[in-house]
Design an enzyme around this catalytic site. Sequence first.
Site, PDB file in Angstrom:
ATOM      1  N   ASN A 133       0.872  -1.180   0.000  1.00  0.00           N
ATOM      2  CA  ASN A 133       0.000   0.000   0.000  1.00  0.00           C
ATOM      3  C   ASN A 133       0.911   1.233   0.000  1.00  0.00           C
ATOM      4  OD1 ASN A 133      -1.828   2.033   0.490  1.00  0.00           O
ATOM      5  ND2 ASN A 133      -2.285   1.404   2.605  1.00  0.00           N
ATOM      6  N   TRP A 134       0.990   1.882  -1.140  1.00  0.00           N
ATOM      7  CA  TRP A 134       1.903   3.029  -1.251  1.00  0.00           C
ATOM      8  C   TRP A 134       1.330   4.284  -0.591  1.00  0.00           C
ATOM      9  CZ3 TRP A 134       4.469   3.229  -6.828  1.00  0.00           C
ATOM     10  CH2 TRP A 134       5.356   2.159  -6.955  1.00  0.00           C
ATOM     11  N   LYS A 135       0.058   4.259  -0.266  1.00  0.00           N
ATOM     12  CA  LYS A 135      -0.599   5.452   0.321  1.00  0.00           C
ATOM     13  C   LYS A 135      -0.345   6.661  -0.585  1.00  0.00           C
ATOM     14  CE  LYS A 135       0.147   3.355   4.799  1.00  0.00           C
ATOM     15  NZ  LYS A 135       0.092   3.482   6.240  1.00  0.00           N
ATOM     16  N   HIS A 158      -9.498   0.809   5.078  1.00  0.00           N
ATOM     17  CA  HIS A 158      -8.207   1.005   5.753  1.00  0.00           C
ATOM     18  C   HIS A 158      -8.421   1.913   6.960  1.00  0.00           C
ATOM     19  CE1 HIS A 158      -4.105   2.287   6.505  1.00  0.00           C
ATOM     20  NE2 HIS A 158      -3.709   1.223   5.817  1.00  0.00           N
ATOM     21  N   GLU A 171      -6.816   4.315   8.031  1.00  0.00           N
ATOM     22  CA  GLU A 171      -6.648   5.756   7.742  1.00  0.00           C
ATOM     23  C   GLU A 171      -7.914   6.323   7.111  1.00  0.00           C
ATOM     24  OE1 GLU A 171      -2.931   5.451   5.594  1.00  0.00           O
ATOM     25  OE2 GLU A 171      -1.958   4.860   7.458  1.00  0.00           O
ATOM     26  N   GLU A 196      -5.296  -5.457  10.600  1.00  0.00           N
ATOM     27  CA  GLU A 196      -4.311  -4.396  10.758  1.00  0.00           C
ATOM     28  C   GLU A 196      -4.555  -3.656  12.072  1.00  0.00           C
ATOM     29  OE1 GLU A 196      -2.397  -3.183   6.868  1.00  0.00           O
ATOM     30  OE2 GLU A 196      -4.111  -1.866   7.131  1.00  0.00           O
ATOM     31  N   GLY A 250       2.390   1.931  10.727  1.00  0.00           N
ATOM     32  CA  GLY A 250       3.282   3.077  10.561  1.00  0.00           C
ATOM     33  C   GLY A 250       4.027   3.457  11.828  1.00  0.00           C
ATOM     34  N   SER A 305       3.398  -2.489  10.173  1.00  0.00           N
ATOM     35  CA  SER A 305       4.862  -2.433  10.288  1.00  0.00           C
ATOM     36  C   SER A 305       5.560  -3.743   9.927  1.00  0.00           C
ATOM     37  CB  SER A 305       5.275  -1.972  11.691  1.00  0.00           C
ATOM     38  OG  SER A 305       4.801  -0.660  11.943  1.00  0.00           O
ATOM     39  N   GLY A 331       2.756  -1.327   4.262  1.00  0.00           N
ATOM     40  CA  GLY A 331       2.777   0.097   3.944  1.00  0.00           C
ATOM     41  C   GLY A 331       4.190   0.577   3.675  1.00  0.00           C
ATOM     42  N   GLY A 332       4.826   1.134   4.707  1.00  0.00           N
ATOM     43  CA  GLY A 332       6.151   1.758   4.554  1.00  0.00           C
ATOM     44  C   GLY A 332       7.162   0.912   3.811  1.00  0.00           C
TER      45      GLY A 332
HETATM   46  C1  PEP Z   1      -0.805  -0.098   5.992  1.00  0.00           C
HETATM   47  O1  PEP Z   1      -0.875   1.088   5.740  1.00  0.00           O
HETATM   48  O2  PEP Z   1      -1.699  -0.844   5.599  1.00  0.00           O
HETATM   49  C2  PEP Z   1       0.335  -0.564   6.765  1.00  0.00           C
HETATM   50  C3  PEP Z   1       0.298  -1.773   7.239  1.00  0.00           C
HETATM   51  O3  PEP Z   1       1.369   0.323   6.929  1.00  0.00           O
HETATM   52  P1  PEP Z   1       2.809  -0.007   7.610  1.00  0.00           P
HETATM   53  O4  PEP Z   1       3.293  -1.288   7.020  1.00  0.00           O
HETATM   54  O5  PEP Z   1       3.649   1.165   7.259  1.00  0.00           O
HETATM   55  O6  PEP Z   1       2.559  -0.121   9.088  1.00  0.00           O
END
Ligand code: PEP
Length: 246
Positions: free
Chosen positions: A11-13, A90, A92, A162, A168, A207, A228-229
């Site tokens: 997920n590049w956001k 999600h 967010e 999640e 994050g 993460s 994500g990251g």
């Molecule tokens: C996400 O945004 O779905 C996520 C899991 O982010 P991260 O891996 O950065 O925690």
Amino acid sequence: MAQRRKLVAGNWKLNGSLSLVSLFEKGLDNVNLPNVDVVICPPAVYIPSFKSGPVLGGQNLAVNDCGAFTGEISGEQLASVGAKYVIVGHSERRELFFEDNQLVAAKFARAQNAGLVPILCVGESLETRKSGDLFAFINAQLQAVLDLVGISGFTNAIVAYEPIWAIGTGETATPAQAQEVHEFIRAWFAKHDQACAESVKILYGGSVNASTAPELFAQPDIDGGLVGGASLKLEEFITICTAANK
Ligand code: PEP
């Protein structure tokens, strides 16, 4: 019981660029990952820029299919430029854009109407976990979707657990913490339909990185990750996908 094929979705956001698209296209073309589905969910404008490499997904879709909704993108539009998946609910979106369980359920249904596979995100805040309401909270998130689409609506869908406190933050749930919730989710499906419980993919997100992925993906009810990251760093993302390919 059929072995579930693993899936890793990045997920590049609100990140990425045309040069990152080109880096990932080339990088993912050159790796052999026969046992894992690799999905990237870039900002929607970049979906048609991928000519090879990963399978693609959207990060969100409109709850309407067309009309005067400035800035929105429909599921049909995502599908028309090559998306196969779309992230729905999600944390967010739930927190920053006030998407409640009913809206998330409506988007899930829209995604399927458009021929996309929804990746339904569920997960609790630290406050909810500490209050002891974790399972009731996850149950309510799943139930809202079940109420709208029925159990058959989950036959072509993915769930991502999640925990918000792990997104994050660099704080990954331990494999045991993640497995406990994944097992709960699979048992929740089994109450409604055993075959669906056995086939539905449940991803872990929060993460995930190159060092935590192997043990997380070795858990019996974890079928891959939503990343994500670490999905913005090609080498690390490939290492994570390789852990799922085992
Ligand atoms: C996400 O945004 O779905 C996520 C899991 O982010 P991260 O891996 O950065 O925690």
